[in-house]
Design a protein around this motif. Structure first.
Motif, PDB file in Angstrom:
ATOM      1  N   ALA A 260       0.833  -1.209   0.000  1.00 56.94           N
ATOM      2  CA  ALA A 260       0.000   0.000   0.000  1.00 56.94           C
ATOM      3  C   ALA A 260       0.867   1.258   0.000  1.00 56.94           C
ATOM      4  CB  ALA A 260      -0.927  -0.012   1.213  1.00 56.94           C
ATOM      5  N   ASP A 261       1.942   1.242   0.773  1.00 60.06           N
ATOM      6  CA  ASP A 261       2.831   2.406   0.851  1.00 60.06           C
ATOM      7  C   ASP A 261       3.514   2.671  -0.484  1.00 60.06           C
ATOM      8  OD1 ASP A 261       2.206   2.835   3.492  1.00 60.06           O
ATOM      9  OD2 ASP A 261       4.003   1.852   4.286  1.00 60.06           O
ATOM     10  N   ILE A 262       4.024   1.598  -1.118  1.00 59.02           N
ATOM     11  CA  ILE A 262       4.780   1.797  -2.355  1.00 59.02           C
ATOM     12  C   ILE A 262       3.873   2.264  -3.489  1.00 59.02           C
ATOM     13  CG2 ILE A 262       4.651  -0.511  -3.402  1.00 59.02           C
ATOM     14  CD1 ILE A 262       7.695  -0.300  -3.845  1.00 59.02           C
ATOM     15  N   LEU A 263       2.571   1.953  -3.388  1.00 53.98           N
ATOM     16  CA  LEU A 263       1.619   2.424  -4.394  1.00 53.98           C
ATOM     17  C   LEU A 263       1.036   3.789  -4.026  1.00 53.98           C
ATOM     18  CD1 LEU A 263      -0.273  -0.840  -5.399  1.00 53.98           C
ATOM     19  CD2 LEU A 263       1.606   0.308  -6.580  1.00 53.98           C
ATOM     20  N   GLY A 264       1.451   4.326  -2.887  1.00 55.73           N
ATOM     21  CA  GLY A 264       1.046   5.676  -2.514  1.00 55.73           C
ATOM     22  C   GLY A 264      -0.359   5.803  -1.975  1.00 55.73           C
ATOM     23  N   LEU A 265      -0.914   4.741  -1.418  1.00 54.32           N
ATOM     24  CA  LEU A 265      -2.267   4.815  -0.862  1.00 54.32           C
ATOM     25  C   LEU A 265      -2.262   5.652   0.425  1.00 54.32           C
ATOM     26  CD1 LEU A 265      -3.655   1.186  -1.307  1.00 54.32           C
ATOM     27  CD2 LEU A 265      -3.368   3.027  -2.985  1.00 54.32           C
ATOM     28  N   LYS A 266      -3.313   6.417   0.605  1.00 56.90           N
ATOM     29  CA  LYS A 266      -3.445   7.271   1.786  1.00 56.90           C
ATOM     30  C   LYS A 266      -4.576   6.754   2.673  1.00 56.90           C
ATOM     31  CE  LYS A 266      -0.316  10.009   0.041  1.00 56.90           C
ATOM     32  NZ  LYS A 266       1.077   9.982   0.562  1.00 56.90           N
ATOM     33  N   ALA A 267      -4.471   7.089   3.968  1.00 54.01           N
ATOM     34  CA  ALA A 267      -5.486   6.670   4.947  1.00 54.01           C
ATOM     35  C   ALA A 267      -5.746   5.169   4.846  1.00 54.01           C
ATOM     36  CB  ALA A 267      -6.779   7.472   4.759  1.00 54.01           C
ATOM     37  N   THR A 268      -4.669   4.410   4.867  1.00 51.52           N
ATOM     38  CA  THR A 268      -4.762   2.962   4.681  1.00 51.52           C
ATOM     39  C   THR A 268      -5.442   2.286   5.862  1.00 51.52           C
ATOM     40  OG1 THR A 268      -2.727   3.010   3.375  1.00 51.52           O
ATOM     41  CG2 THR A 268      -3.430   0.874   4.220  1.00 51.52           C
ATOM     42  N   GLU A 269      -6.292   1.323   5.546  1.00 54.48           N
ATOM     43  CA  GLU A 269      -7.012   0.557   6.568  1.00 54.48           C
ATOM     44  C   GLU A 269      -6.933  -0.931   6.243  1.00 54.48           C
ATOM     45  OE1 GLU A 269     -10.567   3.807   7.545  1.00 54.48           O
ATOM     46  OE2 GLU A 269     -10.972   2.056   6.272  1.00 54.48           O
ATOM     47  N   VAL A 270      -7.162  -1.747   7.261  1.00 49.82           N
ATOM     48  CA  VAL A 270      -7.260  -3.193   7.070  1.00 49.82           C
ATOM     49  C   VAL A 270      -8.691  -3.527   6.652  1.00 49.82           C
ATOM     50  CG1 VAL A 270      -7.065  -5.459   8.163  1.00 49.82           C
ATOM     51  CG2 VAL A 270      -5.488  -3.619   8.805  1.00 49.82           C
ATOM     52  N   ILE A 271      -8.822  -4.300   5.585  1.00 49.42           N
ATOM     53  CA  ILE A 271     -10.143  -4.759   5.146  1.00 49.42           C
ATOM     54  C   ILE A 271     -10.493  -6.043   5.883  1.00 49.42           C
ATOM     55  CG2 ILE A 271     -11.462  -5.677   3.203  1.00 49.42           C
ATOM     56  CD1 ILE A 271      -9.900  -3.898   1.347  1.00 49.42           C
ATOM     57  N   ALA A 272     -11.685  -6.094   6.468  1.00 49.39           N
ATOM     58  CA  ALA A 272     -12.174  -7.294   7.163  1.00 49.39           C
ATOM     59  C   ALA A 272     -11.133  -7.831   8.132  1.00 49.39           C
ATOM     60  CB  ALA A 272     -12.574  -8.373   6.158  1.00 49.39           C
ATOM     61  N   PRO A 273     -10.778  -7.055   9.180  1.00 48.88           N
ATOM     62  CA  PRO A 273      -9.745  -7.499  10.115  1.00 48.88           C
ATOM     63  C   PRO A 273     -10.057  -8.864  10.722  1.00 48.88           C
ATOM     64  CG  PRO A 273     -10.364  -5.214  10.529  1.00 48.88           C
ATOM     65  CD  PRO A 273     -11.366  -5.755   9.559  1.00 48.88           C
TER      66      PRO A 273
ATOM     67  N   LEU B  71      -2.682   2.407 -13.892  1.00 43.82           N
ATOM     68  CA  LEU B  71      -1.936   1.266 -14.404  1.00 43.82           C
ATOM     69  C   LEU B  71      -0.471   1.639 -14.642  1.00 43.82           C
ATOM     70  CD1 LEU B  71      -4.523  -0.118 -16.978  1.00 43.82           C
ATOM     71  CD2 LEU B  71      -3.752  -1.301 -14.912  1.00 43.82           C
ATOM     72  N   SER B  72      -0.241   2.796 -15.224  1.00 42.32           N
ATOM     73  CA  SER B  72       1.118   3.255 -15.472  1.00 42.32           C
ATOM     74  C   SER B  72       1.879   3.422 -14.164  1.00 42.32           C
ATOM     75  CB  SER B  72       1.090   4.572 -16.251  1.00 42.32           C
ATOM     76  OG  SER B  72       2.398   5.059 -16.459  1.00 42.32           O
ATOM     77  N   HIS B  73       1.201   3.955 -13.163  1.00 42.20           N
ATOM     78  CA  HIS B  73       1.820   4.142 -11.848  1.00 42.20           C
ATOM     79  C   HIS B  73       2.188   2.804 -11.221  1.00 42.20           C
ATOM     80  CE1 HIS B  73       2.564   5.414  -7.779  1.00 42.20           C
ATOM     81  NE2 HIS B  73       1.511   4.747  -7.334  1.00 42.20           N
ATOM     82  N   VAL B  74       1.272   1.839 -11.255  1.00 41.70           N
ATOM     83  CA  VAL B  74       1.530   0.519 -10.673  1.00 41.70           C
ATOM     84  C   VAL B  74       2.708  -0.147 -11.371  1.00 41.70           C
ATOM     85  CG1 VAL B  74       0.603  -1.821 -10.388  1.00 41.70           C
ATOM     86  CG2 VAL B  74      -0.837   0.166  -9.888  1.00 41.70           C
ATOM     87  N   LYS B  75       2.716  -0.103 -12.687  1.00 41.74           N
ATOM     88  CA  LYS B  75       3.781  -0.739 -13.462  1.00 41.74           C
ATOM     89  C   LYS B  75       5.145  -0.161 -13.107  1.00 41.74           C
ATOM     90  CE  LYS B  75       5.091  -1.880 -18.227  1.00 41.74           C
ATOM     91  NZ  LYS B  75       4.716  -1.765 -19.663  1.00 41.74           N
ATOM     92  N   THR B  76       5.214   1.157 -12.961  1.00 43.29           N
ATOM     93  CA  THR B  76       6.480   1.808 -12.632  1.00 43.29           C
ATOM     94  C   THR B  76       6.877   1.554 -11.178  1.00 43.29           C
ATOM     95  OG1 THR B  76       6.077   3.550 -14.267  1.00 43.29           O
ATOM     96  CG2 THR B  76       7.672   4.032 -12.527  1.00 43.29           C
ATOM     97  N   ALA B  77       5.932   1.718 -10.262  1.00 44.67           N
ATOM     98  CA  ALA B  77       6.240   1.590  -8.834  1.00 44.67           C
ATOM     99  C   ALA B  77       6.706   0.190  -8.465  1.00 44.67           C
ATOM    100  CB  ALA B  77       5.011   1.968  -8.004  1.00 44.67           C
ATOM    101  N   LEU B  78       6.143  -0.829  -9.122  1.00 45.39           N
ATOM    102  CA  LEU B  78       6.483  -2.212  -8.788  1.00 45.39           C
ATOM    103  C   LEU B  78       7.500  -2.829  -9.752  1.00 45.39           C
ATOM    104  CD1 LEU B  78       2.981  -3.638  -7.785  1.00 45.39           C
ATOM    105  CD2 LEU B  78       4.753  -2.661  -6.317  1.00 45.39           C
ATOM    106  N   GLY B  79       7.880  -2.094 -10.774  1.00 49.16           N
ATOM    107  CA  GLY B  79       8.854  -2.615 -11.726  1.00 49.16           C
ATOM    108  C   GLY B  79       8.334  -3.784 -12.537  1.00 49.16           C
ATOM    109  N   CYS B  80       7.070  -3.714 -12.922  1.00 51.15           N
ATOM    110  CA  CYS B  80       6.449  -4.814 -13.668  1.00 51.15           C
ATOM    111  C   CYS B  80       6.807  -4.738 -15.156  1.00 51.15           C
ATOM    112  CB  CYS B  80       4.927  -4.756 -13.539  1.00 51.15           C
ATOM    113  SG  CYS B  80       4.325  -4.767 -11.836  1.00 51.15           S
TER     114      CYS B  80
ATOM    115  N   GLY C 237       1.518  -9.333 -10.677  1.00 52.50           N
ATOM    116  CA  GLY C 237       2.553 -10.345 -10.527  1.00 52.50           C
ATOM    117  C   GLY C 237       2.821 -10.702  -9.077  1.00 52.50           C
ATOM    118  N   HIS C 238       3.004 -11.984  -8.825  1.00 52.73           N
ATOM    119  CA  HIS C 238       3.224 -12.455  -7.456  1.00 52.73           C
ATOM    120  C   HIS C 238       4.531 -11.883  -6.888  1.00 52.73           C
ATOM    121  CE1 HIS C 238       1.919 -15.812  -4.612  1.00 52.73           C
ATOM    122  NE2 HIS C 238       2.948 -15.238  -4.018  1.00 52.73           N
ATOM    123  N   PHE C 239       5.596 -12.036  -7.642  1.00 53.29           N
ATOM    124  CA  PHE C 239       6.899 -11.538  -7.173  1.00 53.29           C
ATOM    125  C   PHE C 239       6.847 -10.028  -6.939  1.00 53.29           C
ATOM    126  CE2 PHE C 239      11.151  -9.856  -7.733  1.00 53.29           C
ATOM    127  CZ  PHE C 239      11.954 -10.740  -7.023  1.00 53.29           C
ATOM    128  N   GLN C 240       6.285  -9.305  -7.905  1.00 57.40           N
ATOM    129  CA  GLN C 240       6.311  -7.831  -7.823  1.00 57.40           C
ATOM    130  C   GLN C 240       5.465  -7.290  -6.676  1.00 57.40           C
ATOM    131  OE1 GLN C 240       5.996  -9.610 -10.596  1.00 57.40           O
ATOM    132  NE2 GLN C 240       7.808  -9.025 -11.772  1.00 57.40           N
TER     133      GLN C 240
END
Length: 263
Positions: free
Chosen positions: A115-128, A155-164, A225-228
């Motif tokens: 979540a951090d590397i994708l730049g998400l804000k106000a992150t929460e746990v879904i269905a704790p 999509l462009s952001h995800v691809k760059t941030a995760l090196g896909c 991707g699993h690895f990414q």
């Protein structure tokens, strides 16, 4: 003197065993708790190449996300990659610890890092699934907000941030605003993402019918991707180990990489 038991105790403090899925195999899977540790090699997977790299570096311990032994093997021989990996570790006196779904679910673990590397804000746990000793919720998925944008821009952001090298996705026709993430194979939890009000879900290992399910649900589904989606936790875990054990050399594997390529 730092021992394998000390490292194991620390890892269990940041990713307790009670957070793992019931089917999982975590903890010390090879070696001795009493063994001294001066060098730790950290990697996503304990594959044969990583084990041989650890032996060449004279490591005492490998710490990985995925387990060395997942399904109980019927034999340990050089006829299988798992057998060769275990034999390489044993021959060099190297122990192996892993934190798998417990690290996925733990605060500060795989999915918080994603979540951090994708730049998400106000992150929460879904269905704790519960709360830890400090009262923080833990669970598999995270969700957070991004500035509203077209799916193509995200999509462009995800691809760059995760090196896909590429992304598989389905476009539900919605812009991206609230995003769920689940590193590795989490597409089966897409209903939780929808229930949390997410318009987009980033995960991996998505099956054909799951893309159709997501489209029908009005959910943008991205297979990065699993690895990414999981490897970003490796440097975070290595940094935590180095800070907790300043007398121990900690190194990230230099040989391990995603084996899947795009043509």
């Amino acid at each position: 003197m730092t021992t394998v038991a000390d490292i194991l105790k620390y890892i269990e403090s940041i990713a307790p065993g009670y957070m793992k899925e019931s089917w999982d195999n975590v903890g010390l899977l090879c070696g001795s708790k009493a063994a001294p540790v001066t060098k730790i090699l950290v990697a996503l997977d304990p594959f044969e190449g990583v084990c041989r790299e650890a032996a060449e570096w004279d490591a005492d311990l490998i710490v990985t996300h995925h387990p060395l032994i997942f399904q109980p093997p019927k034999s340990i021989t050089d006829e299988t990659s798992v057998g060769r990996a275990i034999m390489a570790l044993c021959a060099a006196g190297i122990s192996a610890i892993n934190a798998h779904t417990n690290l996925d679910c733990a605060p500060g673990g795989v999915n918080d890092v994603l979540a951090d590397i994708l730049g998400l804000k106000a992150t929460e746990v879904i269905a704790p699934a519960g709360t830890n000793e400090d009262g923080f919720p833990y669970g598999l998925l995270r969700c957070g907000h991004v500035d509203q944008q077209p799916l193509e821009a995200f999509l462009s952001h995800v691809k760059t941030a995760l090196g896909c090298s590429g992304l598989r996705y389905v476009n539900s026709g919605k812009p991206v605003s609230k995003v769920a993430v689940g590193g590795g194979s989490c597409a089966g939890a897409m209903l939780d993402a929808v229930a949390a009000g997410c318009d987009t879900f980033v995960t991996a290992d998505v099956r054909y019918n799951q893309f159709w399910d997501a489209r029908d649900l009005g959910l943008n589904l991205i297979d990065a991707g699993h690895f990414q989606t999981e490897n970003p936790v490796v440097p975070v875990l290595a940094a935590k180990l180095a800070a907790a054990f300043p007398d121990v050399q900690v190194k990230i594997s230099e040989t391990h990489a995603d084996c899947m390529k795009f043509y």
